[in-house]
Design a protein around this motif. Sequence first.
Motif, PDB file in Angstrom:
ATOM      1  N   VAL A 160       0.841  -1.195   0.000  1.00  0.00           N
ATOM      2  CA  VAL A 160       0.000   0.000   0.000  1.00  0.00           C
ATOM      3  C   VAL A 160       0.876   1.245   0.000  1.00  0.00           C
ATOM      4  N   GLY A 161       0.281   2.350  -0.368  1.00  0.00           N
ATOM      5  CA  GLY A 161       0.957   3.637  -0.226  1.00  0.00           C
ATOM      6  C   GLY A 161       0.946   4.053   1.235  1.00  0.00           C
ATOM      7  N   TRP A 162       1.856   4.972   1.600  1.00  0.00           N
ATOM      8  CA  TRP A 162       1.940   5.409   2.991  1.00  0.00           C
ATOM      9  C   TRP A 162       0.610   5.989   3.483  1.00  0.00           C
ATOM     10  N   GLY A 163      -0.054   6.772   2.650  1.00  0.00           N
ATOM     11  CA  GLY A 163      -1.334   7.353   3.045  1.00  0.00           C
ATOM     12  C   GLY A 163      -2.368   6.290   3.376  1.00  0.00           C
ATOM     13  N   SER A 164      -2.378   5.203   2.627  1.00  0.00           N
ATOM     14  CA  SER A 164      -3.319   4.114   2.902  1.00  0.00           C
ATOM     15  C   SER A 164      -3.003   3.452   4.234  1.00  0.00           C
ATOM     16  N   LEU A 165      -1.726   3.217   4.503  1.00  0.00           N
ATOM     17  CA  LEU A 165      -1.356   2.620   5.801  1.00  0.00           C
ATOM     18  C   LEU A 165      -1.837   3.512   6.945  1.00  0.00           C
ATOM     19  N   VAL A 166      -1.600   4.807   6.828  1.00  0.00           N
ATOM     20  CA  VAL A 166      -2.025   5.745   7.863  1.00  0.00           C
ATOM     21  C   VAL A 166      -3.540   5.649   8.054  1.00  0.00           C
ATOM     22  N   ASN A 167      -4.287   5.595   6.951  1.00  0.00           N
ATOM     23  CA  ASN A 167      -5.750   5.496   7.051  1.00  0.00           C
ATOM     24  C   ASN A 167      -6.194   4.178   7.676  1.00  0.00           C
ATOM     25  N   TYR A 168      -5.596   3.060   7.263  1.00  0.00           N
ATOM     26  CA  TYR A 168      -5.956   1.749   7.837  1.00  0.00           C
ATOM     27  C   TYR A 168      -5.683   1.726   9.338  1.00  0.00           C
ATOM     28  N   LEU A 169      -4.529   2.223   9.704  1.00  0.00           N
ATOM     29  CA  LEU A 169      -4.143   2.231  11.114  1.00  0.00           C
ATOM     30  C   LEU A 169      -5.087   3.116  11.924  1.00  0.00           C
ATOM     31  N   LYS A 170      -5.384   4.296  11.390  1.00  0.00           N
ATOM     32  CA  LYS A 170      -6.301   5.216  12.073  1.00  0.00           C
ATOM     33  C   LYS A 170      -7.675   4.566  12.254  1.00  0.00           C
ATOM     34  N   LYS A 171      -8.189   3.926  11.211  1.00  0.00           N
ATOM     35  CA  LYS A 171      -9.500   3.270  11.297  1.00  0.00           C
ATOM     36  C   LYS A 171      -9.491   2.140  12.323  1.00  0.00           C
ATOM     37  N   ASP A 172      -8.424   1.344  12.345  1.00  0.00           N
ATOM     38  CA  ASP A 172      -8.337   0.258  13.322  1.00  0.00           C
ATOM     39  C   ASP A 172      -8.254   0.793  14.746  1.00  0.00           C
ATOM     40  N   ILE A 173      -7.500   1.865  14.933  1.00  0.00           N
ATOM     41  CA  ILE A 173      -7.376   2.474  16.261  1.00  0.00           C
ATOM     42  C   ILE A 173      -8.747   2.960  16.741  1.00  0.00           C
ATOM     43  N   GLU A 174      -9.503   3.576  15.841  1.00  0.00           N
ATOM     44  CA  GLU A 174     -10.834   4.062  16.202  1.00  0.00           C
ATOM     45  C   GLU A 174     -11.818   2.904  16.382  1.00  0.00           C
ATOM     46  N   LYS A 175     -11.820   1.959  15.456  1.00  0.00           N
ATOM     47  CA  LYS A 175     -12.771   0.842  15.493  1.00  0.00           C
ATOM     48  C   LYS A 175     -12.632   0.025  16.774  1.00  0.00           C
ATOM     49  N   TYR A 176     -11.397  -0.242  17.173  1.00  0.00           N
ATOM     50  CA  TYR A 176     -11.164  -1.094  18.339  1.00  0.00           C
ATOM     51  C   TYR A 176     -10.929  -0.302  19.623  1.00  0.00           C
ATOM     52  N   ASN A 177     -11.077   1.025  19.525  1.00  0.00           N
ATOM     53  CA  ASN A 177     -10.931   1.884  20.693  1.00  0.00           C
ATOM     54  C   ASN A 177      -9.604   1.627  21.423  1.00  0.00           C
ATOM     55  N   ILE A 178      -8.525   1.738  20.674  1.00  0.00           N
ATOM     56  CA  ILE A 178      -7.184   1.475  21.190  1.00  0.00           C
ATOM     57  C   ILE A 178      -6.748   2.605  22.112  1.00  0.00           C
ATOM     58  N   ASP A 179      -6.179   2.221  23.258  1.00  0.00           N
ATOM     59  CA  ASP A 179      -5.694   3.199  24.233  1.00  0.00           C
ATOM     60  C   ASP A 179      -4.172   3.318  24.250  1.00  0.00           C
ATOM     61  N   PHE A 180      -3.502   2.193  24.051  1.00  0.00           N
ATOM     62  CA  PHE A 180      -2.049   2.154  24.189  1.00  0.00           C
ATOM     63  C   PHE A 180      -1.403   1.594  22.932  1.00  0.00           C
ATOM     64  N   VAL A 181      -0.186   2.063  22.675  1.00  0.00           N
ATOM     65  CA  VAL A 181       0.621   1.536  21.584  1.00  0.00           C
ATOM     66  C   VAL A 181       1.975   1.141  22.158  1.00  0.00           C
ATOM     67  N   GLY A 182       2.489   0.019  21.676  1.00  0.00           N
ATOM     68  CA  GLY A 182       3.804  -0.428  22.086  1.00  0.00           C
ATOM     69  C   GLY A 182       4.535  -0.996  20.884  1.00  0.00           C
ATOM     70  N   ALA A 183       5.830  -1.176  21.054  1.00  0.00           N
ATOM     71  CA  ALA A 183       6.648  -1.667  19.947  1.00  0.00           C
ATOM     72  C   ALA A 183       7.885  -2.372  20.491  1.00  0.00           C
ATOM     73  N   TYR A 184       8.517  -3.122  19.608  1.00  0.00           N
ATOM     74  CA  TYR A 184       9.746  -3.822  19.979  1.00  0.00           C
ATOM     75  C   TYR A 184      10.786  -2.823  20.463  1.00  0.00           C
ATOM     76  N   ASN A 185      11.010  -1.788  19.692  1.00  0.00           N
ATOM     77  CA  ASN A 185      11.943  -0.726  20.055  1.00  0.00           C
ATOM     78  C   ASN A 185      11.155   0.574  19.968  1.00  0.00           C
ATOM     79  N   SER A 186      10.403   0.856  21.006  1.00  0.00           N
ATOM     80  CA  SER A 186       9.402   1.924  21.005  1.00  0.00           C
ATOM     81  C   SER A 186       9.923   3.255  20.481  1.00  0.00           C
ATOM     82  N   ARG A 187      10.980   3.745  21.065  1.00  0.00           N
ATOM     83  CA  ARG A 187      11.471   5.078  20.679  1.00  0.00           C
ATOM     84  C   ARG A 187      11.802   5.134  19.200  1.00  0.00           C
ATOM     85  N   PHE A 188      12.437   4.099  18.700  1.00  0.00           N
ATOM     86  CA  PHE A 188      12.799   4.083  17.283  1.00  0.00           C
ATOM     87  C   PHE A 188      11.557   4.034  16.406  1.00  0.00           C
ATOM     88  N   ASP A 189      10.629   3.134  16.716  1.00  0.00           N
ATOM     89  CA  ASP A 189       9.436   2.988  15.878  1.00  0.00           C
ATOM     90  C   ASP A 189       8.574   4.248  15.907  1.00  0.00           C
TER      91      ASP A 189
END
Length: 173
Positions: free
Chosen positions: A75-104
């Motif tokens: 996908v294009g970067w804009g599509s990824l941003v939109n998919y991620l935003k929709k998933d965050i809203e749909k599932y009512n996400i509160d927290f984000v984490g990552a393997y290497n948080s600061r870098f990601d």
Amino acid sequence: MKIIVLDTETLGLDNPLIYDCGYVIYDTELKAKIKEKSYIIKQIFDNEQLFATAYYHKKRPLYIERLKSGYSKKVGWGSLVNYLKKDIEKYNIDFVGAYNSRFDYRAFDKTCSLYNKPNPLAKLDPVENDIMNFIHHRIINSFLFQLTHHLGWIFPLLQQLLMQYFYDLLLSL
């Protein structure tokens, strides 16, 4: 509570641009994975000369196989941003984490800035403790890592351990 755990692969370390982003949405109450996605960013991946500068550029055949199998979607970067935003809203996400948080998180900021897109992670509470140290202490330095890697179990096992780590971490907040 629902959390999102993501991982990225980038071009460069100082000014990281994301070309591979995967994430898992996890329900801490059900102790279950709700959704898993894997995206390859076409602006970078389709530019073979640019992609050749990536640390993991030799894994291009693996990325192509992941795309063919349907595991990953290009996908294009804009599509990824939109998919991620929709998933965050749909599932009512509160927290984000990552393997290497600061870098990601920094990679998301840099890539969103380059493509002039809002960062979909900006409004989430980051789990400041990345899981790099957790993995080093629990897996990397253990016989279990070598055994599971050899037998091909590392990714499901790692995913299970990561979800348990974030569940335990969130309960302690």
